[in-house]
Design a protein around this motif. Structure first.
Motif, PDB file in Angstrom:
ATOM      1  N   SER A 160      44.416  38.363  41.224  1.00  0.00           N
ATOM      2  CA  SER A 160      45.421  39.428  41.130  1.00  0.00           C
ATOM      3  C   SER A 160      44.824  40.804  41.403  1.00  0.00           C
ATOM      4  O   SER A 160      43.923  41.255  40.689  1.00  0.00           O
ATOM      5  N   ASP A 161      45.338  41.476  42.439  1.00  0.00           N
ATOM      6  CA  ASP A 161      44.900  42.846  42.735  1.00  0.00           C
ATOM      7  C   ASP A 161      45.288  43.810  41.621  1.00  0.00           C
ATOM      8  O   ASP A 161      44.541  44.739  41.290  1.00  0.00           O
ATOM      9  N   ALA A 162      46.493  43.599  41.052  1.00  0.00           N
ATOM     10  CA  ALA A 162      46.971  44.487  39.988  1.00  0.00           C
ATOM     11  C   ALA A 162      46.064  44.379  38.757  1.00  0.00           C
ATOM     12  O   ALA A 162      45.679  45.388  38.160  1.00  0.00           O
ATOM     13  N   CYS A 163      45.709  43.140  38.371  1.00  0.00           N
ATOM     14  CA  CYS A 163      44.828  42.940  37.212  1.00  0.00           C
ATOM     15  C   CYS A 163      43.444  43.518  37.473  1.00  0.00           C
ATOM     16  O   CYS A 163      42.818  44.090  36.570  1.00  0.00           O
ATOM     17  N   ASP A 164      42.960  43.379  38.700  1.00  0.00           N
ATOM     18  CA  ASP A 164      41.652  43.929  39.049  1.00  0.00           C
ATOM     19  C   ASP A 164      41.649  45.446  38.911  1.00  0.00           C
ATOM     20  O   ASP A 164      40.716  46.042  38.349  1.00  0.00           O
ATOM     21  N   PHE A 165      42.706  46.095  39.393  1.00  0.00           N
ATOM     22  CA  PHE A 165      42.816  47.557  39.278  1.00  0.00           C
ATOM     23  C   PHE A 165      42.882  47.978  37.817  1.00  0.00           C
ATOM     24  O   PHE A 165      42.177  48.906  37.389  1.00  0.00           O
TER      25      PHE A 165
END
Length: 288
Positions: free
Chosen positions: A222-227
């Protein structure tokens, strides 16, 4: 009621002075249809709404709130005093008596804000790029008070959609039990329409004391979780403020994220410690 050194005429105080808490409680009283007491329809009729307008508001999840918003938008005389008078007119003195302390408190806060606005500034406002100045950072959560303090939370929950069932369990265990914590769950609490990255950073940095990261194989994609994870870590280098708490609730095929390996893990997959899992997590989130 005294405010700013004098008695306040409630008819001069606009309806916007009432915050979401009072409006919610009005809905709890007036939304249910009952044969023994006047409901929201009687209030709407006294406010001047037509039969067709009232029928169109009926499917609303919170018709009382809808009517109050519409009345506030269309009528220049939509004041706190007028609302109190209407409740008395439809014979709901019980609501006035029960909510009067909360109404008086909101009116007092409104007067203080108006008084502060009228005072000349002592000095030039401090230049601070961290202070929210754009409309997108105002009214970003469901219970935000647009005229008062933004809604605050004990923890922001970082998760991906495939792990949402565990997030629901987390809500039950931490919010609806003796712990009484307040979690920020994006899909439940954030209003649609604003930039995801802007409001997420605002919530993590300014609205939430901590962030719980629900770790899974899906989380790693997940890009959102990484951010969200990297942003939270940047606010607390070396985990000095215990700002970020990783939670593992199911077995993983992929390696645990290296960026979180230096943090103490709350591991739900170990049967021997499940008995203490929720109390440990709640205690960590309750720290000052």
């Amino acid at each position: 009621m005294a405010c700013c050194g004098s008695e306040v005429d409630l008819d001069s105080v606009p309806l916007i002075a009432l915050n979401m808490n009072v409006r919610k409680k009005l809905g709890l009283y007036l939304n249910p249809r009952t044969a023994v007491a006047s409901d929201w329809m009687a209030m709407a009729e006294a406010m001047g709404f037509t039969y067709l307008e009232i029928k169109n508001y009926e499917p609303s999840k919170n018709p009382t709130g809808t009517v109050l918003e519409e009345w506030q938008a269309r009528c220049s005389d939509a004041t706190v005093g007028k609302l109190v008078s209407i409740l008395v007119e439809v014979e709901r003195n019980d609501i006035v008596e029960d909510l009067r302390p909360l109404i008086d408190e909101d009116v007092w806060k409104y007067c203080q804000r108006q008084k502060k606005k009228a005072e000349p500034p002592v000095q030039v406002d401090e230049v601070d790029s961290c202070v929210p100045r754009t409309p997108e950072r105002v009214g970003i959560t469901l219970d935000d008070d647009l005229e008062g303090t933004p809604e605050l939370f004990d923890a922001f929950i970082c998760y991906c959609q495939s792990d949402f069932e565990f997030v629901i369990e987390m809500i039950r265990e931490l919010e609806q039990t003796k712990f009484k914590l307040k979690l920020c769950v994006f899909d439940r609490d954030v209003l649609p329409g604003s930039c995801v990255w802007t409001i997420t950073s605002e919530l993590i940095e300014k609205r939430c004391k901590r962030m719980v990261v629900v770790i899974s194989d899906e989380y790693l994609k997940s890009d959102a979780c990484d951010f969200q994870t990297k942003f939270a870590l940047s606010l607390s280098p070396g985990a000095q403020k215990k700002r970020l708490i990783p939670v593992k609730y199911k077995s993983m095929k992929k390696p645990f994220p290296s960026i979180l390996r230096f943090l103490t893990l709350c591991d739900y997959t170990r049967p021997c410690i499940q008995e203490w899992f929720w109390s440990r997590l709640a205690k960590a989130l309750s720290l000052p």
